[in-house]
Scaffold this active site. Structure first.
Site, PDB file in Angstrom:
ATOM      1  N   ASP A  26     -35.775 -46.713  40.593  1.00  0.00           N
ATOM      2  CA  ASP A  26     -37.000 -45.981  40.295  1.00  0.00           C
ATOM      3  C   ASP A  26     -37.307 -45.038  41.459  1.00  0.00           C
ATOM      4  O   ASP A  26     -37.062 -45.386  42.626  1.00  0.00           O
ATOM      5  CB  ASP A  26     -38.175 -46.945  40.081  1.00  0.00           C
ATOM      6  CG  ASP A  26     -39.316 -46.309  39.307  1.00  0.00           C
ATOM      7  OD1 ASP A  26     -39.552 -46.727  38.162  1.00  0.00           O
ATOM      8  OD2 ASP A  26     -39.970 -45.376  39.837  1.00  0.00           O
ATOM      9  N   CYS A 257     -52.548 -51.204 -12.660  1.00  0.00           N
ATOM     10  CA  CYS A 257     -53.337 -51.892 -11.630  1.00  0.00           C
ATOM     11  C   CYS A 257     -53.527 -51.073 -10.357  1.00  0.00           C
ATOM     12  O   CYS A 257     -54.662 -50.786  -9.961  1.00  0.00           O
ATOM     13  CB  CYS A 257     -52.694 -53.223 -11.278  1.00  0.00           C
ATOM     14  SG  CYS A 257     -52.731 -54.432 -12.609  1.00  0.00           S
ATOM     15  N   LYS A 260     -55.508 -47.639 -10.569  1.00  0.00           N
ATOM     16  CA  LYS A 260     -56.878 -47.908 -11.018  1.00  0.00           C
ATOM     17  C   LYS A 260     -57.707 -48.573  -9.919  1.00  0.00           C
ATOM     18  O   LYS A 260     -58.856 -48.170  -9.658  1.00  0.00           O
ATOM     19  CB  LYS A 260     -56.833 -48.808 -12.250  1.00  0.00           C
ATOM     20  CG  LYS A 260     -58.203 -49.328 -12.708  1.00  0.00           C
ATOM     21  CD  LYS A 260     -58.067 -50.227 -13.922  1.00  0.00           C
ATOM     22  CE  LYS A 260     -57.385 -51.537 -13.596  1.00  0.00           C
ATOM     23  NZ  LYS A 260     -58.258 -52.432 -12.780  1.00  0.00           N
ATOM     24  N   LYS A 313     -42.063 -49.766 -14.266  1.00  0.00           N
ATOM     25  CA  LYS A 313     -41.055 -50.521 -13.527  1.00  0.00           C
ATOM     26  C   LYS A 313     -40.173 -51.243 -14.537  1.00  0.00           C
ATOM     27  O   LYS A 313     -40.431 -51.216 -15.752  1.00  0.00           O
ATOM     28  CB  LYS A 313     -41.674 -51.508 -12.536  1.00  0.00           C
ATOM     29  CG  LYS A 313     -42.414 -52.685 -13.153  1.00  0.00           C
ATOM     30  CD  LYS A 313     -42.839 -53.661 -12.068  1.00  0.00           C
ATOM     31  CE  LYS A 313     -43.513 -54.894 -12.670  1.00  0.00           C
ATOM     32  NZ  LYS A 313     -43.863 -55.872 -11.614  1.00  0.00           N
TER      33      LYS A 313
END
Length: 427
Positions: A26, A257, A260, A313
């Site tokens: 570092d 579902c 909505k 689906k």
């Protein structure tokens, strides 16, 4: 270990505790001096004990010079990639670390693996790291993203929830994965870009989860409901809620579902003057995903398109708010010649709101539906696979030799051997 910040120092100390010899590098003299004295450069539970123990044992040391890379087998880069003003990643520290390593390569006599633990955008290794080592075939580059949380970083290293190593050289990938062998955790070995992307996917998901819980909590509070009780109960469902369910890229959601209920939540929140940006974005996000699919289909050089699947689906005949119906509507509107096969759709047998929806949306749907898959296969010059099909149907589709655009898990793909399509709806 290039970088002795929160990630680098924890990684260095933990690897040393596993028996590896580790040199931390570092530019910050303070960090280096602390490690050499057996001290942690910052507070992190359990870190100082590891640093003290492993420096005393000679397994961990530190330097401000990258010259020690000459003797290393693996160089792990753990430098910062902070945000720039425009939101992009700042890569100056990464580029400097790469340059420092590259400068040492001519002095080396053995292979080197450069592993990137810093968070970098997909493509960074290919665009920045690999070019720096052009002409050095003994240098291999892998991505090894970190998943350490400040405050529990040592524990997260020792008990990793996820270990990812990515690269094109399988020997290099395995060598980095083997560093973690004493932890007894299975490593996910992936491609270079995938490894880079996984870190972003994880962090984005964590941010979305926090935001979701906060918005549900805010709405619950506004309705006089205990939000913690709601979310604690939600988490009891480990099959659909806290699980891999729905976490697969695929087609847009639809059905009777999800759209909505999202609209109802947004309406009620609006009545309470409550802004829920994450939940409000779900429907627009879904619309954009549907648009991407529509655009991909419209780009096909097809005269006759066979659409496989119409319900929202697989294994249902529910057409209400099916994204495939929206796709079909757009294709018809653009003048495309389309025929449709769905093994569960018989127009004469559906009724009520389901029948009303499809007849109001596409009044002449009866002229487009085929009851026999073979009729579509014989007629079409392209197929759109819009939902999962059983093995027998897939065999017939593949045997037809027709090109298939699969709205599949992961992407929109064009092939003659498309995988199963996915609709991300739950009901």
């Amino acid at each position: 270990m290039l970088g002795l910040g929160y990630v680098g120092c924890v990684t260095a100390a933990c690897f040393a505790s596993l028996g590896h010899r580790v040199l931390g590098v570092d530019r910050d003299q303070h960090k280096v001096d602390n490690v050499l004295k057996g001290l942690a450069p910052f507070y992190e539970p359990g870190l100082e004990e590891l640093v003290r123990e492993n420096t005393a044992a000679g397994r961990l040391t530190a330097s401000t010079s990258a010259q020690a890379v000459v003797d290393a087998d693996i160089a792990l880069i753990c430098v910062g990639t902070p945000s720039e003003k425009n939101g992009n990643l700042g890569l100056s520290q990464l580029k400097r670390a790469i340059e420092e390593i590259a400068a040492q390569i001519p002095h080396r006599t053995k292979p080197l693996i450069v592993a990137i633990r810093s968070t970098v955008f997909p493509g960074t290794c290919e665009e920045i790291v690999l070019p720096a080592f052009t002409g050095f075939p003994n240098v291999k580059v892998v991505s090894n993203p970190e998943f350490l949380r400040e405050g529990s970083a040592v524990k997260d290293f020792v008990e990793p929830s996820l270990l990812v190593v990515g690269g094109s050289d399988q020997n290099a990938v395995k060598a980095v994965a083997d560093l973690y062998a004493p932890l007894g955790v299975k490593a996910c070995l992936v491609s270079l870009r995938t490894a880079e992307m996984i870190k972003y996917a994880c962090n984005a998901f964590h941010a979305v989860k926090i935001s979701f819980a906060n918005e549900i909590g805010a709405l619950s509070e506004a309705l006089g409901i205990e939000g913690h009780e709601v979310m604690n109960t939600l988490c009891e469902d480990v099959r659909l809620n806290v699980s891999p369910a729905y976490l697969k890229p695929g087609f847009a959601f639809g059905g009777s579902c999800l759209p909505k209920d999202l609209r109802a939540l947004m309406y009620r929140a609006g009545r309470l003057d409550l802004k829920l940006p994450l939940l409000e974005s779900a429907m627009p996000s879904n619309d954009q995903h549907l648009k991407r699919a529509i655009d991909a289909v419209l780009e096909l050089p097809a005269r006759r398109i066979g659409l496989i699947g119409l319900a929202f689906k697989e294994n249902t005949d529910d057409l209400r708010e099916s994204p495939v119906v929206s796709l079909l509507e757009q294709l018809i509107g653009k003048g495309r010649n389309v025929r449709v096969f769905d093994p569960h759709i018989r127009l004469a047998e559906i009724y009520g709101s389901n029948r009303n929806f499809i007849l109001e949306t596409i009044p002449h749907i009866g002229r487009l539906l085929e009851n026999n898959l073979q009729e579509v296969l014989d007629w079409a010059d392209y197929l759109i696979l819009a939902q999962k099909q059983n093995a027998e149907t897939m065999e017939r589709i593949l045997a037809s030799g027709l090109p298939v655009l699969g709205i599949v898990e992961g992407s929109l793909r064009l092939s003659t051997a498309a995988g199963p399509a996915v609709s991300q709806a739950s009901h």
